[in-house]
Write an enzyme that holds these catalytic residues in place. Structure first.
Site, PDB file in Angstrom:
ATOM      1  N   ASP A 144      30.216   0.422  20.610  1.00 45.98           N
ATOM      2  CA  ASP A 144      30.156  -0.715  19.805  1.00 45.98           C
ATOM      3  C   ASP A 144      29.044  -1.469  20.181  1.00 45.98           C
ATOM      4  O   ASP A 144      29.047  -2.375  21.141  1.00 45.98           O
ATOM      5  CB  ASP A 144      31.562  -1.464  20.029  1.00 45.98           C
ATOM      6  CG  ASP A 144      32.568  -0.920  19.557  1.00 45.98           C
ATOM      7  OD1 ASP A 144      33.043   0.300  19.505  1.00 45.98           O
ATOM      8  OD2 ASP A 144      33.632  -1.422  18.931  1.00 45.98           O
ATOM      9  N   LYS A 207      31.016  -2.584  11.750  1.00 43.91           N
ATOM     10  CA  LYS A 207      32.043  -3.305  12.288  1.00 43.91           C
ATOM     11  C   LYS A 207      31.639  -4.705  12.038  1.00 43.91           C
ATOM     12  O   LYS A 207      30.591  -4.916  11.906  1.00 43.91           O
ATOM     13  CB  LYS A 207      32.261  -3.150  13.846  1.00 43.91           C
ATOM     14  CG  LYS A 207      33.284  -4.089  14.556  1.00 43.91           C
ATOM     15  CD  LYS A 207      33.003  -3.639  15.847  1.00 43.91           C
ATOM     16  CE  LYS A 207      34.038  -4.917  16.858  1.00 43.91           C
ATOM     17  NZ  LYS A 207      33.743  -4.373  18.061  1.00 43.91           N
ATOM     18  N   LYS A 243      35.570  -1.044  10.694  1.00 52.75           N
ATOM     19  CA  LYS A 243      36.351  -1.777  11.612  1.00 52.75           C
ATOM     20  C   LYS A 243      36.149  -3.468  11.469  1.00 52.75           C
ATOM     21  O   LYS A 243      35.316  -3.839  11.851  1.00 52.75           O
ATOM     22  CB  LYS A 243      35.827  -1.302  13.309  1.00 52.75           C
ATOM     23  CG  LYS A 243      36.437  -2.295  14.261  1.00 52.75           C
ATOM     24  CD  LYS A 243      36.072  -1.759  15.733  1.00 52.75           C
ATOM     25  CE  LYS A 243      36.879  -2.614  16.785  1.00 52.75           C
ATOM     26  NZ  LYS A 243      36.283  -2.026  17.928  1.00 52.75           N
TER      27      LYS A 243
END
Length: 307
Positions: A144, A207, A243
């Site tokens: 991430d 995300k 996400k």
């Protein structure tokens, strides 16, 4: 080809970046929130949401003991609730990846790690690449990363594109989630452009947030990002994951997100391969709601470690 030439070429091939109708987004989100859910569908959704969580601890006070405890609880939810799915992954700092890997041995739970000087992203590119490679070498199956929001807001979109592409290369076989930190991007038009840049640069997921900046995930921002994924899929046939992270702490809100994903992207995205929640306390609430729905009795809120 890198930088300006490549990004402009790819954006042009997609037909450019559309302007976001903020009022239209608000209206669509309001309709998602008004959907009623039958009891059977609710239980299915609660279990689905649990299986989509990246159970997360990202604090300066994180220790091997705290990470082991979180991993134990993630892997042993079946001890209290036989038949329930596990979470999708745990998410930790690079320095804790080896702890999580050992704790989750012989499970199907993924190991995600933040990188690129999370959460600020304020580090030289070579440091960000080393950060990423270290996490992967330690056993991370997912990365991430955070984008350079300062560069993006200064209009240096080619820099952001190239940086994401370089981190994608550093990931090797690990899947890359690109964090936009939407709370710092100011407008939905910026969110849409950043989403398109991340997708074109090689993101496997986009995300919303680090969880360290407010506002974090919102349904309006997530809807805008889902539309970027939808448009890219219609143009290319390539699926990109989503996400939302930060601020999604209760089951009712999680179910609204799942309704939105289903109606915007379709049921294909309703698996943890393509949709995740970045959360910690959400897992607790989902477990309590599942048990309440099945037994009529609320259980304790401390089944999972909370950041």
């Amino acid at each position: 080809m890198t930088g300006k030439g490549m990004l402009e070429k790819k954006l042009s091939e997609l037909g450019g970046v559309p302007t976001v109708d903020k009022v239209g987004v608000e209206e669509r989100v309001a309709r998602f929130k008004s959907r009623s859910i039958k009891k059977e569908s609710k239980m299915q959704g609660l279990k689905m949401a649990l299986n989509m969580i990246d159970l997360t601890t990202l604090e300066g006070k994180d220790s091997p003991g705290k990470v082991r405890q979180m991993c134990y609880k993630a892997a042993h939810v079946h001890d209290q609730f036989p038949g329930l799915p596990t979470v999708a992954a745990v998410c930790v700092y690079p320095s804790m990846v080896h702890v999580a890997k050992k704790a989750l041995k012989n499970t199907n739970i993924g190991i995600a790690s933040v990188s690129t000087a999370f959460p600020s992203g304020q580090a030289p590119q070579d440091v960000k690449i080393r950060d990423t490679k270290f996490a992967v070498d330690e056993g991370a199956t997912e990365i991430d990363m955070v984008i350079s929001r300062g560069k993006f807001l200064q209009g240096e979109h080619n820099f952001v594109y190239d940086e994401i592409a370089s981190i994608k290369e550093a990931c090797g076989k690990a899947r890359l989630k690109v964090i936009l930190e939407t709370g710092e991007l100011s407008t939905l038009d910026n969110v849409r452009l950043a989403s398109d840049i991340a997708i074109l640069a090689g993101a496997d997921f986009i995300k919303t947030s680090t969880g360290k900046i407010q506002p974090a995930a919102t349904m309006q921002v997530t809807y805008t990002m889902l539309m970027a994924i939808k448009d890219y899929y219609y143009k290319t046939g390539i699926m990109i994951g989503m996400k939302p992270a930060g601020g999604i702490s209760n089951s009712k809100l999680a179910l609204h997100y799942l309704i939105m994903v289903k109606e915007v992207l379709g049921e294909e995205w309703l698996t943890n391969q393509w949709f995740r929640f970045g959360a910690s306390s959400l897992a607790n609430d989902l477990l309590m709601q599942i048990v309440k729905t099945e037994t009529g009795i609320y259980q304790s809120a401390d089944y999972f470690t909370i950041d």
